[in-house]
Design a protein around this motif. Structure first.
Motif, PDB file in Angstrom:
ATOM      1  N   GLY A  56       0.930  -0.979   0.311  1.00 24.73           N
ATOM      2  CA  GLY A  56       0.334   0.137   0.009  1.00 24.73           C
ATOM      3  C   GLY A  56       0.380   0.871   0.139  1.00 24.73           C
ATOM      4  O   GLY A  56       0.638   2.495  -0.076  1.00 24.73           O
ATOM      5  N   ARG A 112       0.444   3.122  -5.418  1.00 24.60           N
ATOM      6  CA  ARG A 112      -0.301   2.277  -6.198  1.00 24.60           C
ATOM      7  C   ARG A 112       0.332   2.624  -8.002  1.00 24.60           C
ATOM      8  O   ARG A 112       0.147   1.405  -8.529  1.00 24.60           O
ATOM      9  N   THR A 119      -6.349  -2.055   0.861  1.00 21.25           N
ATOM     10  CA  THR A 119      -5.169  -2.251  -0.647  1.00 21.25           C
ATOM     11  C   THR A 119      -6.022  -4.037  -1.335  1.00 21.25           C
ATOM     12  O   THR A 119      -5.790  -4.007  -2.191  1.00 21.25           O
ATOM     13  N   LYS A 126      -5.086  -8.059  -4.370  1.00 23.43           N
ATOM     14  CA  LYS A 126      -4.228  -7.031  -3.955  1.00 23.43           C
ATOM     15  C   LYS A 126      -3.424  -6.145  -5.307  1.00 23.43           C
ATOM     16  O   LYS A 126      -3.435  -5.362  -6.262  1.00 23.43           O
TER      17      LYS A 126
END
Length: 266
Positions: free
Chosen positions: A63, A66, A121, A215
């Motif tokens: 996290g 991105r 996430t 994720k």
């Protein structure tokens, strides 16, 4: 270090009631410490290949980023085993969500990095991709045929990012989670959308593996091994199709079976 996966080791093998001196290929184990904006985040034990992909994928999985564009710089000191990262958005990574800890290459409780950040996430997967049972068998066979390092050592895990028609990339590591992070990093660096992809995996589908697949944003995970109960609970909640024990002409579909079509009936 030149992407060293295996190394030769002199051994003594007992076979046919006799002891023989010979050389064997052994999987290389390498400690890599990740330092983000001057703060030591974690030390992971990995196979020293595609380490930039590994670092980028790990940061995204935890996290901190991105997209790959959020990494200003990434440098590797391979002699000392350090990766130095500078991010656009500075973070105090050793407090609250990210406390420094050791990340082992083995299974189970040696790697306990998923805390509060997993909740933000690991999102529900809405993939519409479908594959046939025959494609499940074909993708598993293709990944295994490509797994030269496993065939030599028996000491690594393999993960492959696939379309229904074949393998896009495959990554190898002594840590199953590292193999997935390498694929995640590759997708981010090359701007590959995971939404229509499938993850083929050599090892057990644990809760950690399932969280990483979520994720990345992939809706189908295929394995030749078994899932755990917590992994299946997460897969049900996050909308991920899990298929295990893909061996020979049999497989088990555990969750969200609508993505597996033309089921074979014996």
């Amino acid at each position: 270090m030149n992407d060293l996966v295996t190394n030769q080791q002199k051994i003594i093998r007992f076979s046919n009631e006799s002891l023989l001196e010979m050389e064997d290929e052994i999987a290389v184990e390498f400690p890599l410490t990740i330092v983000v904006d001057g703060d030591e985040l974690a030390t992971m034990v990995c196979t020293p290949t595609q380490m930039e992909e590994l670092v980028v994928g790990f940061l995204a999985s935890e996290g901190l980023i991105r997209t790959a564009d959020e990494v200003v710089s990434l440098s590797l000191d391979e002699r000392r085993g350090f990766a130095y990262i500078e991010l656009k958005q500075k973070q105090q990574v050793t407090k609250d969500f990210y406390s420094k800890r050791f990340i082992g290459s083995c299974c189970g409780k040696s790697r306990q990095f998923y805390l509060h950040n997993d909740a933000r996430t690991a999102k529900t997967v809405l993939s519409q991709t479908q594959i046939t049972v025959d494609q499940c068998f074909s993708l598993m066979k293709e990944m295994q045929n490509r797994s030269v390092d496993f065939q030599m050592t028996g000491g690594v895990h393999n993960a492959a990012l696939c379309t229904p028609d074949g393998v896009v990339i495959e990554r190898t590591d002594i840590g199953r989670h590292n193999a997935l992070d390498k694929i995640f990093g590759y997708c981010l660096q090359h701007r590959i959308s995971p939404k229509d992809k499938i993850m083929v995996f050599s090892g057990r589908i644990s809760s950690e593996v399932l969280l990483k697949v979520a994720k990345i944003g992939i809706g189908i995970v295929l394995s030749k091994s078994a899932p755990t109960t917590l992994a299946l609970d997460l897969a049900n909640d996050l909308g991920i199709t899990t298929v295990g024990f893909i061996r020979g002409t049999t497989l088990n579909i555990y969750t969200h079976p609508q993505r597996i079509i033309e089921a074979r009936v014996n």
